[in-house]
Design an enzyme around this catalytic site. Sequence first.
Site, PDB file in Angstrom:
ATOM      1  N   ASP A  10      15.501 -64.631  31.260  1.00 26.50           N
ATOM      2  CA  ASP A  10      14.956 -64.805  29.985  1.00 26.50           C
ATOM      3  C   ASP A  10      13.427 -64.092  30.081  1.00 26.50           C
ATOM      4  OD1 ASP A  10      14.549 -65.799  27.084  1.00 26.50           O
ATOM      5  OD2 ASP A  10      13.333 -67.132  28.039  1.00 26.50           O
ATOM      6  N   LEU A  11      13.074 -63.777  28.922  1.00 35.24           N
ATOM      7  CA  LEU A  11      11.592 -63.238  28.980  1.00 35.24           C
ATOM      8  C   LEU A  11      10.662 -64.074  28.847  1.00 35.24           C
ATOM      9  CD1 LEU A  11       9.686 -60.715  29.296  1.00 35.24           C
ATOM     10  CD2 LEU A  11      10.167 -60.206  27.057  1.00 35.24           C
ATOM     11  N   ASP A  12      10.331 -64.580  27.600  1.00 33.67           N
ATOM     12  CA  ASP A  12       9.254 -65.619  27.025  1.00 33.67           C
ATOM     13  C   ASP A  12       9.444 -66.810  27.754  1.00 33.67           C
ATOM     14  OD1 ASP A  12       8.284 -63.488  25.168  1.00 33.67           O
ATOM     15  OD2 ASP A  12      10.054 -63.556  23.949  1.00 33.67           O
ATOM     16  N   THR A  18       4.525 -65.874  26.593  1.00 32.71           N
ATOM     17  CA  THR A  18       4.179 -65.261  25.272  1.00 32.71           C
ATOM     18  C   THR A  18       4.226 -66.467  24.147  1.00 32.71           C
ATOM     19  OG1 THR A  18       6.319 -64.824  25.173  1.00 32.71           O
ATOM     20  CG2 THR A  18       4.733 -63.025  25.807  1.00 32.71           C
ATOM     21  N   LYS A  46      11.542 -71.733  20.357  1.00 36.14           N
ATOM     22  CA  LYS A  46      11.779 -70.878  21.738  1.00 36.14           C
ATOM     23  C   LYS A  46      13.343 -70.614  21.724  1.00 36.14           C
ATOM     24  CE  LYS A  46       8.287 -72.901  24.631  1.00 36.14           C
ATOM     25  NZ  LYS A  46       7.880 -73.879  25.499  1.00 36.14           N
ATOM     26  N   GLY A  47      13.465 -69.413  22.058  1.00 32.19           N
ATOM     27  CA  GLY A  47      14.804 -68.657  22.445  1.00 32.19           C
ATOM     28  C   GLY A  47      15.361 -68.363  20.944  1.00 32.19           C
ATOM     29  N   SER A 115      17.128 -61.484  26.822  1.00 28.38           N
ATOM     30  CA  SER A 115      16.171 -61.961  25.672  1.00 28.38           C
ATOM     31  C   SER A 115      16.476 -61.749  24.571  1.00 28.38           C
ATOM     32  CB  SER A 115      14.875 -61.485  26.245  1.00 28.38           C
ATOM     33  OG  SER A 115      13.948 -61.688  25.153  1.00 28.38           O
ATOM     34  N   ALA A 116      15.968 -62.814  23.600  1.00 26.41           N
ATOM     35  CA  ALA A 116      16.294 -62.709  22.099  1.00 26.41           C
ATOM     36  C   ALA A 116      15.221 -61.867  21.533  1.00 26.41           C
ATOM     37  CB  ALA A 116      15.982 -64.082  21.377  1.00 26.41           C
ATOM     38  N   SER A 117      14.123 -61.595  22.241  1.00 25.78           N
ATOM     39  CA  SER A 117      13.169 -60.661  21.754  1.00 25.78           C
ATOM     40  C   SER A 117      13.303 -59.054  21.478  1.00 25.78           C
ATOM     41  CB  SER A 117      11.856 -60.694  22.603  1.00 25.78           C
ATOM     42  OG  SER A 117      10.770 -59.928  22.129  1.00 25.78           O
ATOM     43  N   LYS A 146      21.142 -66.470  21.061  1.00 24.49           N
ATOM     44  CA  LYS A 146      21.489 -67.952  22.036  1.00 24.49           C
ATOM     45  C   LYS A 146      21.895 -69.042  21.184  1.00 24.49           C
ATOM     46  CE  LYS A 146      18.554 -65.841  25.529  1.00 24.49           C
ATOM     47  NZ  LYS A 146      17.306 -65.894  26.229  1.00 24.49           N
ATOM     48  N   GLU A 170      16.135 -69.877  32.619  1.00 25.95           N
ATOM     49  CA  GLU A 170      15.875 -70.035  31.009  1.00 25.95           C
ATOM     50  C   GLU A 170      14.970 -71.304  30.783  1.00 25.95           C
ATOM     51  OE1 GLU A 170      16.068 -69.663  28.097  1.00 25.95           O
ATOM     52  OE2 GLU A 170      17.254 -67.859  27.786  1.00 25.95           O
ATOM     53  N   ASP A 171      13.908 -71.022  29.881  1.00 29.60           N
ATOM     54  CA  ASP A 171      13.321 -72.128  29.439  1.00 29.60           C
ATOM     55  C   ASP A 171      13.722 -72.773  28.169  1.00 29.60           C
ATOM     56  OD1 ASP A 171      12.319 -69.820  27.829  1.00 29.60           O
ATOM     57  OD2 ASP A 171      10.496 -70.979  27.602  1.00 29.60           O
TER      58      ASP A 171
HETATM   59  C1  BG6 Z   1      12.326 -65.565  22.274  1.00 32.00           C
HETATM   60  C2  BG6 Z   1      11.380 -66.280  21.928  1.00 32.00           C
HETATM   61  O1  BG6 Z   1      12.477 -64.802  23.535  1.00 32.00           O
HETATM   62  O2  BG6 Z   1      12.342 -64.297  21.382  1.00 32.00           O
HETATM   63  C3  BG6 Z   1      11.102 -66.705  20.552  1.00 32.00           C
HETATM   64  O3  BG6 Z   1      11.425 -67.519  22.643  1.00 32.00           O
HETATM   65  C4  BG6 Z   1      11.279 -65.552  19.642  1.00 32.00           C
HETATM   66  O4  BG6 Z   1      10.185 -67.392  20.196  1.00 32.00           O
HETATM   67  C5  BG6 Z   1      12.493 -64.466  20.031  1.00 32.00           C
HETATM   68  O5  BG6 Z   1      11.151 -65.867  18.159  1.00 32.00           O
HETATM   69  C6  BG6 Z   1      12.209 -63.111  19.050  1.00 32.00           C
HETATM   70  O6  BG6 Z   1      11.112 -62.365  19.471  1.00 32.00           O
HETATM   71  P1  BG6 Z   1      10.541 -61.214  18.950  1.00 32.00           P
HETATM   72  O7  BG6 Z   1       9.491 -60.547  19.896  1.00 32.00           O
HETATM   73  O8  BG6 Z   1      11.688 -60.218  18.767  1.00 32.00           O
HETATM   74  O9  BG6 Z   1       9.887 -61.393  17.866  1.00 32.00           O
HETATM   75 MG    MG Z   2      12.321 -68.117  26.613  1.00 35.91          MG
END
Ligand code: BG6
Ligand code: MG
Length: 220
Positions: A10-12, A18, A46-47, A115-117, A146, A170-171
Amino acid sequence: MPSIQACLFDLDGVIVDTAQYHYIAWRELANGLGFDLSIEQNELLKGVSRMESLEIILGIGGVQMPEEEKLTRAAIKNARYLELCMQMTPADTLPGVRNFLDELKQNSIRIGLGSASKNARAILERIDMLAYFETIVDGNRITKGKPDPQVFLLGAEDLNTPPVSCAVFEDAVAGIQSAKAAGMLAVGIGQASVLTEADVVVPGFTNFSLSHLEELAASL
Ligand code: BG6
Ligand code: MG
């Protein structure tokens, strides 16, 4: 469990902290709507994807708005988040991460991001970590967030590795659930009292090595 051939991160909160920047930007959004967001409430995000996070926050504030305004506010939040992230440097990579990834590379263990980001590439570039990852499965690619296993199953597929030979770091509770649903070894980064479904929980990568991971895989 067979030996580990690939690690998915996972990233964040795993590679870089972050969450503090997400919190500032979401809090500003909440304040603009007339309510506050506590640090405990931020944990719920988170996540969780950007738009799902917004829904949770609007629920906390008891605020309703048209879909179009949701998209506008989420875009403003993201611009603020990225502005804050630009303060980061490679020194912001969480302790021990670089050494652990170097060790994986030296031992030919494949490395992917799950990652979800939607900002994953930009963040990895910012902290100079992009080159470590053979594949990046991020919020731009997944259709199910997730705790659905999709993000890690796609990562395993990209790395040509059976799920049973993958370890996930993962956190977030939802991330651990995603890893377990994918049939992978789940290493929680954080507190055992929170990440109760993880196979093992460590506070971070300092003092964590491939031999710990292999011992764990062999014991399962
Ligand atoms: C996850 C974070 O990795 O990514 C969440 O834990 C965040 O807090 C999600 O909302 C989506 O991120 P982004 O960067 O696409 O807004
Ligand atoms: Mg995370």
